[in-house]
Design a protein around this motif. Structure first.
Motif, PDB file in Angstrom:
ATOM      1  N   LYS A  66       0.385  -2.406  -3.489  1.00  0.00           N
ATOM      2  CA  LYS A  66      -0.970  -1.861  -3.332  1.00  0.00           C
ATOM      3  C   LYS A  66      -1.606  -1.480  -4.663  1.00  0.00           C
ATOM      4  CE  LYS A  66      -2.023   1.293  -0.358  1.00  0.00           C
ATOM      5  NZ  LYS A  66      -3.037   1.003   0.640  1.00  0.00           N
ATOM      6  N   SER A 154      -2.113   2.390   4.581  1.00  0.00           N
ATOM      7  CA  SER A 154      -2.896   1.250   5.036  1.00  0.00           C
ATOM      8  C   SER A 154      -2.577   0.030   4.168  1.00  0.00           C
ATOM      9  CB  SER A 154      -4.384   1.587   4.985  1.00  0.00           C
ATOM     10  OG  SER A 154      -4.731   2.051   3.698  1.00  0.00           O
ATOM     11  N   ASN A 156      -3.789  -2.367   2.389  1.00  0.00           N
ATOM     12  CA  ASN A 156      -4.839  -2.928   1.544  1.00  0.00           C
ATOM     13  C   ASN A 156      -4.527  -2.585   0.103  1.00  0.00           C
ATOM     14  OD1 ASN A 156      -5.558  -0.245   2.878  1.00  0.00           O
ATOM     15  ND2 ASN A 156      -6.742  -0.163   0.975  1.00  0.00           N
ATOM     16  N   SER A 162      -9.856  -0.615   4.232  1.00  0.00           N
ATOM     17  CA  SER A 162      -8.646  -0.681   5.056  1.00  0.00           C
ATOM     18  C   SER A 162      -8.716  -1.863   6.022  1.00  0.00           C
ATOM     19  CB  SER A 162      -8.477   0.615   5.845  1.00  0.00           C
ATOM     20  OG  SER A 162      -8.259   1.677   4.958  1.00  0.00           O
ATOM     21  N   GLU A 191      -8.225   5.428   9.984  1.00  0.00           N
ATOM     22  CA  GLU A 191      -6.911   6.033   9.856  1.00  0.00           C
ATOM     23  C   GLU A 191      -6.793   7.292  10.722  1.00  0.00           C
ATOM     24  OE1 GLU A 191      -8.867   5.042   7.460  1.00  0.00           O
ATOM     25  OE2 GLU A 191      -7.725   3.808   6.039  1.00  0.00           O
ATOM     26  N   HIS A 242     -12.919   5.461  -2.673  1.00  0.00           N
ATOM     27  CA  HIS A 242     -11.823   4.928  -1.881  1.00  0.00           C
ATOM     28  C   HIS A 242     -12.463   4.019  -0.849  1.00  0.00           C
ATOM     29  CE1 HIS A 242      -7.507   6.305  -1.168  1.00  0.00           C
ATOM     30  NE2 HIS A 242      -7.631   5.180  -0.500  1.00  0.00           N
ATOM     31  N   TYR A 243     -11.695   3.196  -0.226  1.00  0.00           N
ATOM     32  CA  TYR A 243     -12.219   2.361   0.868  1.00  0.00           C
ATOM     33  C   TYR A 243     -13.449   1.578   0.435  1.00  0.00           C
ATOM     34  CZ  TYR A 243      -9.603   5.908   3.402  1.00  0.00           C
ATOM     35  OH  TYR A 243      -8.645   6.763   3.824  1.00  0.00           O
TER      36      TYR A 243
HETATM   37 MG    MG Z   1      -5.483   3.866   2.867  1.00  0.00          MG
END
Ligand code: MG
Ligand code: TXA
Length: 329
Positions: A66, A154, A156, A162, A191, A242-243
């Protein structure tokens, strides 16, 4: 099977197998996990990137695949409460929450037992561990077949959107992990909600189980983290950015501006995709990451997103969107 790779030097050139959601696929996935390999698997929230939580090299492999900052502790997945008791101390509050909400999209932070056998990389050296009992039938079957605690963030690359489909996992991690168990789309789509129950219950991350539902069950409001500090990991390990898709995001958009691509919610005009025309937050949550993935093409520079009500699952959607819209490092 012995470890045949140095986790720190995993080159993006191994063969990633796509496993079918049948008895053979589950058995192969379980055997791979037991052998220290990396296997992505579907839960009802998002796809997780699983590894044997007792195996330092396997867990290091998660961080390597990751490219994840190593200060983030990982969630440990188990098939039921009895299995959780082998690694964590389950107090009365946790007992009640588990009875009400497991299996399901709730992660509990609990004191780790001294004999847990967990890799220190999973807990990031903390005296606590985050545990989750997923409800998705395929996740249940895999965890029972593997019969080991499975660490799984997750599936990703760190900082990216995600995955809620096996194809998303392949897009991000093909060549860096050993297998993906293909269970189709994830039903919930964000999540799990993370609750620290080592003291008065504290919400660490809004997620697939609305905070209001937890508060109703506990009969008291949840403690919450102080407001987010930009780009500083808070208690522990949540980066603001993030994401993130490659495109920019503009939130609370009443209408798209010239050149923007509108991700709608509710009965809005001009949306390229709509999270839920009926303004249904369950449907919108299930669509969130898949639609961000779909809109995130090189031609799209800015994704404008309709306002999302900030209650129930909408809190989790807004949390993920705010992170996706945050300035990048
Ligand atoms: Mg995550
Ligand atoms: O839905 C989910 O929870 C997904 C699926 C795959 O199950 N998993 C997931 O895991 O989101 P992950 O590893 O991305 O979530 C890790 C987060 C950390 O960033 C941290 O906020 C929290 O869980 N966490 C883990 N261990 C903790 C601990 N001991 N104390 C406090 N927070 C912890």
């Amino acid at each position: 099977m012995a470890h045949n790779q140095d986790a720190a030097s995993q080159s993006p050139d191994r063969k990633t197998r796509m496993l079918a959601p049948d008895a053979e696929g589950i058995n192969v996935a379980a055997a791979l996990l037991r052998a220290g390999s990396l296997v992505a698997f579907p839960t009802e929230t998002v796809y997780g990137l699983g590894a044997d939580a007792r195996d330092d090299a396997a867990v290091a492999g998660i961080y390597a695949a990751k490219a994840r900052p190593s200060f983030n502790p990982l969630i440990v997945h188990l098939p039921d409460l009895d299995a959780v008791r082998t690694i964590a101390q389950v107090g009365p509050a946790a007992e009640a929450l588990a009875a009400a909400f497991w299996p399901g999209p709730l992660t509990l932070v609990l004191p780790v037992t001294p004999a847990s056998g967990l890799s220190r990389l999973v807990t990031a050296g903390l005296e606590t561990v985050a545990v989750r009992v997923p409800a998705a039938p395929l996740a249940q079957e895999l965890l029972r077949a593997a019969a080991i605690p499975v660490a799984a963030p997750s599936a990703n690359p760190s900082g990216r959107i995600s995955p809620t489909h096996a194809a998303h996992v392949m897009q991000g991690l093909e060549g860096r992990i050993d297998a993906v168990l293909d269970g189709g789309a994830c039903a919930v789509g964000v999540e799990s909600t993370i609750l620290d129950v080592t003291g008065p219950p504290m919400l660490l991350r809004p997620g697939g189980l609305p905070a209001e539902v937890l508060e109703a069950a506990l009969g008291a409001p949840l403690a919450r983290l102080p407001d987010h500090q930009p780009d500083r990991p808070s208690a522990p390990g949540q980066l603001t950015s993030h994401y993130a898709p490659n495109a920019r995001l503009r939130l609370n958009a009443q209408a798209p501006r010239t050149g923007e691509t509108l991700l709608g919610f509710g009965p809005v005009e001009g949306a390229v995709l709509n999270l839920s025309r009926n303004a249904d937050l369950v449907e919108a949550t299930a669509n969130l990451f898949a639609m961000l993935h779909k809109l995130d093409t090189p031609e799209v520079t800015t994704i404008a997103v309709s306002p999302i009500p900030d209650h129930g699952l909408g809190t989790a959607i807004n949390d993920r969107l705010t992170r996706a819209a945050a300035p990048r490092a």
